[in-house]
Design a protein around this motif. Sequence first.
Motif, mmCIF file in Angstrom:
data_model
loop_
_atom_site.group_PDB
_atom_site.id
_atom_site.type_symbol
_atom_site.label_atom_id
_atom_site.label_comp_id
_atom_site.label_asym_id
_atom_site.label_seq_id
_atom_site.Cartn_x
_atom_site.Cartn_y
_atom_site.Cartn_z
ATOM 1 N N TYR A 92 0.838 -1.202 0.000
ATOM 2 C CA TYR A 92 0.000 0.000 0.000
ATOM 3 C C TYR A 92 0.875 1.254 0.000
ATOM 4 O O TYR A 92 0.633 2.192 -0.758
ATOM 5 N N MET A 93 1.889 1.264 0.860
ATOM 6 C CA MET A 93 2.770 2.427 0.935
ATOM 7 C C MET A 93 3.472 2.669 -0.405
ATOM 8 O O MET A 93 3.600 3.811 -0.843
ATOM 9 N N ALA A 94 3.914 1.596 -1.043
ATOM 10 C CA ALA A 94 4.566 1.722 -2.361
ATOM 11 C C ALA A 94 3.577 2.235 -3.391
ATOM 12 O O ALA A 94 3.898 3.127 -4.188
ATOM 13 N N TRP A 95 2.369 1.687 -3.380
ATOM 14 C CA TRP A 95 1.327 2.114 -4.319
ATOM 15 C C TRP A 95 1.047 3.603 -4.148
ATOM 16 O O TRP A 95 0.964 4.348 -5.122
ATOM 17 N N ALA A 96 0.903 4.033 -2.905
ATOM 18 C CA ALA A 96 0.628 5.448 -2.622
ATOM 19 C C ALA A 96 1.803 6.325 -3.052
ATOM 20 O O ALA A 96 1.614 7.393 -3.634
ATOM 21 N N HIS A 97 3.005 5.880 -2.781
ATOM 22 C CA HIS A 97 4.205 6.669 -3.084
ATOM 23 C C HIS A 97 4.433 6.790 -4.593
ATOM 24 O O HIS A 97 4.542 7.892 -5.124
ATOM 25 N N PHE A 98 4.514 5.664 -5.252
ATOM 26 C CA PHE A 98 4.857 5.678 -6.670
ATOM 27 C C PHE A 98 3.669 6.060 -7.551
ATOM 28 O O PHE A 98 3.847 6.664 -8.602
ATOM 29 N N GLY A 99 2.473 5.717 -7.124
ATOM 30 C CA GLY A 99 1.282 6.034 -7.904
ATOM 31 C C GLY A 99 0.956 7.510 -7.951
ATOM 32 O O GLY A 99 0.262 7.979 -8.847
ATOM 33 N N THR A 100 1.458 8.253 -6.969
ATOM 34 C CA THR A 100 1.232 9.705 -6.958
ATOM 35 C C THR A 100 2.516 10.467 -7.270
ATOM 36 O O THR A 100 2.571 11.676 -7.117
ATOM 37 N N ARG A 101 3.536 9.715 -7.674
ATOM 38 C CA ARG A 101 4.841 10.310 -8.032
ATOM 39 C C ARG A 101 5.377 11.212 -6.918
ATOM 40 O O ARG A 101 5.847 12.319 -7.159
ATOM 41 N N LYS A 102 5.263 10.704 -5.692
ATOM 42 C CA LYS A 102 5.748 11.480 -4.542
ATOM 43 C C LYS A 102 7.246 11.709 -4.646
ATOM 44 O O LYS A 102 7.984 10.854 -5.098
ATOM 45 N N GLN A 103 7.645 12.860 -4.206
ATOM 46 C CA GLN A 103 9.063 13.186 -4.161
ATOM 47 C C GLN A 103 9.666 12.549 -2.909
ATOM 48 O O GLN A 103 8.985 12.290 -1.947
ATOM 49 N N GLY A 104 10.936 12.323 -2.937
ATOM 50 C CA GLY A 104 11.613 11.758 -1.777
ATOM 51 C C GLY A 104 11.774 10.253 -1.906
ATOM 52 O O GLY A 104 11.197 9.605 -2.770
ATOM 53 N N SER A 105 12.549 9.727 -1.001
ATOM 54 C CA SER A 105 12.909 8.322 -1.034
ATOM 55 C C SER A 105 11.807 7.443 -0.428
ATOM 56 O O SER A 105 11.363 7.678 0.697
ATOM 57 N N PHE A 154 -19.241 -6.070 9.272
ATOM 58 C CA PHE A 154 -18.495 -5.615 10.448
ATOM 59 C C PHE A 154 -17.103 -5.131 10.050
ATOM 60 O O PHE A 154 -16.653 -4.062 10.453
ATOM 61 N N GLN A 155 -16.448 -5.923 9.234
ATOM 62 C CA GLN A 155 -15.093 -5.572 8.815
ATOM 63 C C GLN A 155 -15.076 -4.302 7.964
ATOM 64 O O GLN A 155 -14.150 -3.506 8.050
ATOM 65 N N CYS A 156 -16.103 -4.097 7.156
ATOM 66 C CA CYS A 156 -16.175 -2.897 6.312
ATOM 67 C C CYS A 156 -16.230 -1.622 7.149
ATOM 68 O O CYS A 156 -15.610 -0.615 6.805
ATOM 69 N N ILE A 157 -16.968 -1.667 8.233
ATOM 70 C CA ILE A 157 -17.066 -0.495 9.113
ATOM 71 C C ILE A 157 -15.696 -0.137 9.661
ATOM 72 O O ILE A 157 -15.277 1.020 9.617
ATOM 73 N N VAL A 158 -14.967 -1.131 10.136
ATOM 74 C CA VAL A 158 -13.631 -0.883 10.683
ATOM 75 C C VAL A 158 -12.661 -0.506 9.567
ATOM 76 O O VAL A 158 -11.762 0.320 9.761
ATOM 77 N N MET A 159 -12.869 -1.063 8.387
ATOM 78 C CA MET A 159 -11.981 -0.789 7.258
ATOM 79 C C MET A 159 -11.958 0.688 6.874
ATOM 80 O O MET A 159 -10.909 1.206 6.482
ATOM 81 N N VAL A 160 -13.074 1.370 6.995
ATOM 82 C CA VAL A 160 -13.098 2.803 6.667
ATOM 83 C C VAL A 160 -12.157 3.561 7.621
ATOM 84 O O VAL A 160 -11.397 4.430 7.200
ATOM 85 N N ILE A 161 -12.195 3.208 8.890
ATOM 86 C CA ILE A 161 -11.299 3.837 9.878
ATOM 87 C C ILE A 161 -9.851 3.542 9.515
ATOM 88 O O ILE A 161 -9.001 4.440 9.482
ATOM 89 N N TRP A 162 -9.547 2.269 9.246
ATOM 90 C CA TRP A 162 -8.188 1.870 8.897
ATOM 91 C C TRP A 162 -7.727 2.541 7.604
ATOM 92 O O TRP A 162 -6.612 3.043 7.521
ATOM 93 N N ALA A 163 -8.571 2.556 6.596
ATOM 94 C CA ALA A 163 -8.204 3.149 5.307
ATOM 95 C C ALA A 163 -7.928 4.643 5.449
ATOM 96 O O ALA A 163 -7.039 5.180 4.776
ATOM 97 N N THR A 164 -8.655 5.310 6.325
ATOM 98 C CA THR A 164 -8.415 6.734 6.573
ATOM 99 C C THR A 164 -7.034 6.931 7.178
ATOM 100 O O THR A 164 -6.241 7.746 6.707
ATOM 101 N N PHE A 165 -6.719 6.148 8.217
ATOM 102 C CA PHE A 165 -5.397 6.251 8.847
ATOM 103 C C PHE A 165 -4.294 5.877 7.860
ATOM 104 O O PHE A 165 -3.286 6.576 7.746
ATOM 105 N N LEU A 166 -4.472 4.756 7.148
ATOM 106 C CA LEU A 166 -3.428 4.277 6.247
ATOM 107 C C LEU A 166 -3.161 5.275 5.124
ATOM 108 O O LEU A 166 -2.009 5.512 4.751
#
Length: 160
Positions: A84-97, A136-148
Amino acid sequence: MVTGLSLVGMGDAFAQKFIEKQEKIDKGRFLNILGYGGLVSGGVGHFWYKGLDALFGSKITLVSTLKKILVDQFLLTPPEIAIYMAWAHFGTRKQGSFVKKLKDDYWEILIVNYKLWIPTQCINFYLIPEKHRVLFQCIVMVIWATFLSYASHNSLSIEE
């Protein structure tokens, strides 16, 4: 897949609007995270939980619950967070290492994951009937997805 796409997208939108206080949603970032939600989170997640039930049984027992949690949290979760972190980083062409981002924030994200998901999965696998687990998991997933989303697009380091 649509559920994963929706939940992860909702989490990113919440992170941008309510935590980061952005005036406008960054559409490129949002679409990138929607892709992750649909392909990885929703796609893999659907088969993953069916596989856990096939492997350890769908009958609710303490032993099967603990096995599912251990496999879920210690086999799937560590690489999934890095992906997920790689997807977010490279998918948005983030600057930095990206390596620096992993070194700085990965362990903190993983610990927050364990604090949220281990109790959630205990409840989910032991107390919630199979037909209601996804809801049940979907409800918690929204919280997790927001933090992540927030954690992957911002520094969690106090020093910065």
